[in-house]
Design a protein around this motif. Structure first.
Motif, PDB file in Angstrom:
ATOM      1  N   LYS A 176      20.640 -67.364 -16.352  1.00 50.59           N
ATOM      2  CA  LYS A 176      19.939 -68.577 -14.907  1.00 50.59           C
ATOM      3  C   LYS A 176      20.412 -69.931 -15.808  1.00 50.59           C
ATOM      4  O   LYS A 176      20.718 -70.950 -15.201  1.00 50.59           O
ATOM      5  N   LEU A 177      20.251 -70.074 -16.707  1.00 47.40           N
ATOM      6  CA  LEU A 177      20.149 -71.326 -17.545  1.00 47.40           C
ATOM      7  C   LEU A 177      21.661 -72.136 -17.812  1.00 47.40           C
ATOM      8  O   LEU A 177      22.150 -72.249 -17.558  1.00 47.40           O
ATOM      9  N   MET A 178      22.169 -70.689 -17.941  1.00 45.34           N
ATOM     10  CA  MET A 178      24.356 -70.544 -18.369  1.00 45.34           C
ATOM     11  C   MET A 178      24.236 -71.415 -17.208  1.00 45.34           C
ATOM     12  O   MET A 178      25.398 -72.284 -16.613  1.00 45.34           O
ATOM     13  N   GLY A 179      23.905 -70.997 -15.641  1.00 44.39           N
ATOM     14  CA  GLY A 179      24.202 -70.642 -13.877  1.00 44.39           C
ATOM     15  C   GLY A 179      24.361 -72.727 -14.102  1.00 44.39           C
ATOM     16  O   GLY A 179      25.048 -73.570 -13.434  1.00 44.39           O
ATOM     17  N   GLN A 180      23.166 -73.353 -14.529  1.00 44.67           N
ATOM     18  CA  GLN A 180      22.862 -73.805 -14.253  1.00 44.67           C
ATOM     19  C   GLN A 180      23.355 -75.224 -14.819  1.00 44.67           C
ATOM     20  O   GLN A 180      23.369 -76.343 -14.543  1.00 44.67           O
ATOM     21  N   MET A 181      23.627 -74.755 -16.634  1.00 45.38           N
ATOM     22  CA  MET A 181      24.366 -75.906 -16.622  1.00 45.38           C
ATOM     23  C   MET A 181      25.733 -75.533 -16.566  1.00 45.38           C
ATOM     24  O   MET A 181      26.366 -76.531 -16.557  1.00 45.38           O
ATOM     25  N   LEU A 182      26.656 -74.808 -16.243  1.00 49.86           N
ATOM     26  CA  LEU A 182      27.534 -75.152 -15.059  1.00 49.86           C
ATOM     27  C   LEU A 182      27.816 -75.419 -13.551  1.00 49.86           C
ATOM     28  O   LEU A 182      28.431 -77.006 -14.119  1.00 49.86           O
ATOM     29  N   ARG A 183      26.147 -75.186 -12.986  1.00 56.53           N
ATOM     30  CA  ARG A 183      26.131 -76.854 -11.965  1.00 56.53           C
ATOM     31  C   ARG A 183      25.905 -77.663 -12.208  1.00 56.53           C
ATOM     32  O   ARG A 183      26.293 -78.707 -11.429  1.00 56.53           O
ATOM     33  N   PHE A 184      25.744 -78.383 -13.276  1.00 57.51           N
ATOM     34  CA  PHE A 184      25.097 -79.574 -13.900  1.00 57.51           C
ATOM     35  C   PHE A 184      26.676 -80.150 -13.770  1.00 57.51           C
ATOM     36  O   PHE A 184      26.405 -80.901 -13.733  1.00 57.51           O
ATOM     37  N   ALA A 185      26.809 -79.815 -15.171  1.00 56.51           N
ATOM     38  CA  ALA A 185      27.943 -80.011 -15.684  1.00 56.51           C
ATOM     39  C   ALA A 185      29.336 -80.142 -14.614  1.00 56.51           C
ATOM     40  O   ALA A 185      29.874 -81.500 -14.548  1.00 56.51           O
ATOM     41  N   LYS A 186      28.783 -79.445 -13.269  1.00 54.56           N
ATOM     42  CA  LYS A 186      30.361 -79.765 -12.295  1.00 54.56           C
ATOM     43  C   LYS A 186      29.815 -80.836 -11.545  1.00 54.56           C
ATOM     44  O   LYS A 186      30.617 -81.273 -10.820  1.00 54.56           O
ATOM     45  N   THR A 187      28.491 -80.943 -11.734  1.00 46.93           N
ATOM     46  CA  THR A 187      27.319 -82.043 -10.299  1.00 46.93           C
ATOM     47  C   THR A 187      27.947 -83.503 -11.412  1.00 46.93           C
ATOM     48  O   THR A 187      28.290 -84.035 -10.544  1.00 46.93           O
ATOM     49  N   VAL A 188      27.865 -83.974 -12.474  1.00 48.23           N
ATOM     50  CA  VAL A 188      28.154 -84.513 -13.459  1.00 48.23           C
ATOM     51  C   VAL A 188      29.253 -85.050 -12.872  1.00 48.23           C
ATOM     52  O   VAL A 188      29.633 -86.797 -12.381  1.00 48.23           O
ATOM     53  N   VAL A 189      30.281 -83.894 -13.305  1.00 47.96           N
ATOM     54  CA  VAL A 189      31.943 -84.981 -12.816  1.00 47.96           C
ATOM     55  C   VAL A 189      31.990 -84.462 -11.227  1.00 47.96           C
ATOM     56  O   VAL A 189      32.928 -86.503 -11.588  1.00 47.96           O
ATOM     57  N   ILE A 190      31.803 -84.676 -10.611  1.00 50.03           N
ATOM     58  CA  ILE A 190      31.778 -84.713  -8.943  1.00 50.03           C
ATOM     59  C   ILE A 190      31.417 -86.122  -8.939  1.00 50.03           C
ATOM     60  O   ILE A 190      31.644 -87.165  -8.087  1.00 50.03           O
ATOM     61  N   LYS A 200      13.976 -72.216 -23.430  1.00 49.08           N
ATOM     62  CA  LYS A 200      15.136 -72.467 -22.464  1.00 49.08           C
ATOM     63  C   LYS A 200      14.909 -72.587 -20.526  1.00 49.08           C
ATOM     64  O   LYS A 200      15.249 -72.863 -20.497  1.00 49.08           O
ATOM     65  N   MET A 201      13.941 -72.029 -20.740  1.00 52.05           N
ATOM     66  CA  MET A 201      12.851 -71.812 -19.753  1.00 52.05           C
ATOM     67  C   MET A 201      12.996 -73.554 -19.179  1.00 52.05           C
ATOM     68  O   MET A 201      12.726 -73.835 -17.984  1.00 52.05           O
ATOM     69  N   GLN A 202      12.167 -74.106 -20.169  1.00 48.85           N
ATOM     70  CA  GLN A 202      11.819 -75.444 -19.756  1.00 48.85           C
ATOM     71  C   GLN A 202      13.456 -76.562 -19.611  1.00 48.85           C
ATOM     72  O   GLN A 202      13.049 -77.066 -18.694  1.00 48.85           O
ATOM     73  N   LEU A 203      13.945 -75.853 -20.680  1.00 45.98           N
ATOM     74  CA  LEU A 203      15.650 -76.655 -19.930  1.00 45.98           C
ATOM     75  C   LEU A 203      16.112 -76.102 -18.892  1.00 45.98           C
ATOM     76  O   LEU A 203      16.884 -77.206 -18.180  1.00 45.98           O
ATOM     77  N   TYR A 204      15.872 -74.881 -18.118  1.00 52.92           N
ATOM     78  CA  TYR A 204      16.570 -74.782 -17.077  1.00 52.92           C
ATOM     79  C   TYR A 204      15.698 -75.163 -15.902  1.00 52.92           C
ATOM     80  O   TYR A 204      16.158 -75.910 -15.072  1.00 52.92           O
ATOM     81  N   LEU A 205      14.789 -75.447 -16.170  1.00 52.72           N
ATOM     82  CA  LEU A 205      13.553 -76.302 -14.715  1.00 52.72           C
ATOM     83  C   LEU A 205      14.394 -78.307 -14.823  1.00 52.72           C
ATOM     84  O   LEU A 205      13.801 -78.229 -14.013  1.00 52.72           O
ATOM     85  N   LEU A 206      14.218 -78.330 -16.257  1.00 50.24           N
ATOM     86  CA  LEU A 206      14.220 -79.760 -16.589  1.00 50.24           C
ATOM     87  C   LEU A 206      16.216 -79.984 -15.146  1.00 50.24           C
ATOM     88  O   LEU A 206      16.317 -80.463 -14.840  1.00 50.24           O
ATOM     89  N   LEU A 207      16.781 -78.798 -16.009  1.00 48.61           N
ATOM     90  CA  LEU A 207      18.526 -79.244 -15.574  1.00 48.61           C
ATOM     91  C   LEU A 207      17.730 -79.590 -13.553  1.00 48.61           C
ATOM     92  O   LEU A 207      18.424 -79.948 -12.836  1.00 48.61           O
ATOM     93  N   ARG A 208      17.249 -78.211 -13.388  1.00 50.10           N
ATOM     94  CA  ARG A 208      17.382 -77.534 -11.785  1.00 50.10           C
ATOM     95  C   ARG A 208      16.249 -79.447 -11.123  1.00 50.10           C
ATOM     96  O   ARG A 208      17.214 -79.690  -9.994  1.00 50.10           O
ATOM     97  N   LYS A 209      15.638 -80.024 -11.948  1.00 45.66           N
ATOM     98  CA  LYS A 209      14.745 -81.424 -11.986  1.00 45.66           C
ATOM     99  C   LYS A 209      15.970 -82.552 -11.169  1.00 45.66           C
ATOM    100  O   LYS A 209      15.744 -82.975 -10.283  1.00 45.66           O
ATOM    101  N   VAL A 210      16.261 -82.932 -12.841  1.00 50.14           N
ATOM    102  CA  VAL A 210      17.646 -83.414 -12.779  1.00 50.14           C
ATOM    103  C   VAL A 210      18.471 -83.614 -11.161  1.00 50.14           C
ATOM    104  O   VAL A 210      18.916 -84.450 -10.829  1.00 50.14           O
ATOM    105  N   GLN A 211      19.062 -82.418 -10.456  1.00 54.48           N
ATOM    106  CA  GLN A 211      19.972 -81.887  -9.605  1.00 54.48           C
ATOM    107  C   GLN A 211      19.069 -82.337  -8.298  1.00 54.48           C
ATOM    108  O   GLN A 211      19.721 -81.611  -7.543  1.00 54.48           O
ATOM    109  N   GLY A 212      17.900 -82.772  -8.714  1.00 53.30           N
ATOM    110  CA  GLY A 212      16.877 -82.701  -7.147  1.00 53.30           C
ATOM    111  C   GLY A 212      16.672 -81.177  -6.674  1.00 53.30           C
ATOM    112  O   GLY A 212      16.290 -80.909  -5.899  1.00 53.30           O
ATOM    113  N   THR A 213      16.775 -79.892  -7.378  1.00 52.79           N
ATOM    114  CA  THR A 213      15.991 -78.801  -7.134  1.00 52.79           C
ATOM    115  C   THR A 213      15.055 -78.205  -7.889  1.00 52.79           C
ATOM    116  O   THR A 213      15.240 -77.851  -7.954  1.00 52.79           O
ATOM    117  N   PRO A 214      13.417 -78.642  -7.618  1.00 52.79           N
ATOM    118  CA  PRO A 214      12.627 -78.608  -8.802  1.00 52.79           C
ATOM    119  C   PRO A 214      11.991 -77.558  -8.506  1.00 52.79           C
ATOM    120  O   PRO A 214      12.398 -76.726  -7.369  1.00 52.79           O
TER     121      PRO A 214
END
Length: 197
Positions: A7-21, A166-180
């Motif tokens: 889940k964390l890797m998937g969220q990291m990949l989505r986050f990186a893509k979101t940042v670039v676009i 890891k779970m905290q980081l995952y939740l923070l990445l979701r929150k940064v992307q607007g999907t808490p």
């Protein structure tokens, strides 16, 4: 790889893509938070920009660059399809096409079929024919290789974190992307829960 790591890797990949676009969408003087969320049209827009830039190159470089760009896009599209089918085992052609950002999706799937990575079958449910795509044995092998590479990368990135971190980081990445994952508690909720009302 644990479920948390996946889940964390998937969220990291989505986050990186979101940042670039999102950065590509940002206009001068506009904050990142005001930019549109990345969507399917962004892939087409970025390709149009690349093509415009390629037209300024000499013919030999243009041909080589276009071929390299198309191969890279095909490889990324192939990784996406293998990943989706590896996770879900099978998907309808329409769902897979709709979720893919690869512009020439029919050609991508035809190429993967010729490589022996996927197969298409017609599945009849309630008298209705559905075009379904699934991995072949070669496709399953490629998915396993992708999973091993992902696991290795997850270990490199998150090996020194505990499961809780890891779970905290995952939740923070979701929150940064607007999907808490959950709604935050208000200060009064916290006081009530603590019995300090």
């Amino acid at each position: 790889m644990s479920t948390v790591d996946k889940k964390l890797m998937g969220q990291m990949l989505r986050f990186a893509k979101t940042v670039v676009i999102t950065s590509a969408n940002a206009k001068e003087g506009t904050s990142v938070s005001d930019c549109e969320k990345p969507g399917k049209r962004d892939a087409q827009y970025l390709r149009a920009i690349m093509e415009r830039g390629l037209r300024t190159l000499p013919l030999e470089q243009r041909v080589l660059s276009e071929a390299a760009f198309d191969k890279r896009a095909f490889d990324l599209g192939k990784v996406f399809v293998i990943r989706q089918l590896g996770i879900w085992e099978m998907m309808s052609y329409e769902t897979l096409r709709r979720d893919s950002e690869y512009v020439a999706f029919p050609e991508l799937l035809d190429g993967m079929e010729k490589e022996g990575l996927v197969k298409r079958v017609v599945d009849t449910v309630d008298g209705k024919d559905n075009d379904v795509v699934m991995l072949t044995e070669a496709g399953k092998q490629m998915f396993s290789e992708q999973e091993e590479a992902l696991e290795k990368r997850a270990e490199e990135l998150f090996g020194n974190l505990t499961e809780g971190e890891k779970m905290q980081l995952y939740l923070l990445l979701r929150k940064v992307q607007g999907t808490p994952a959950y709604e935050p508690e208000s200060p009064s909720d916290v006081r009530k829960r603590a019995g300090i009302a």
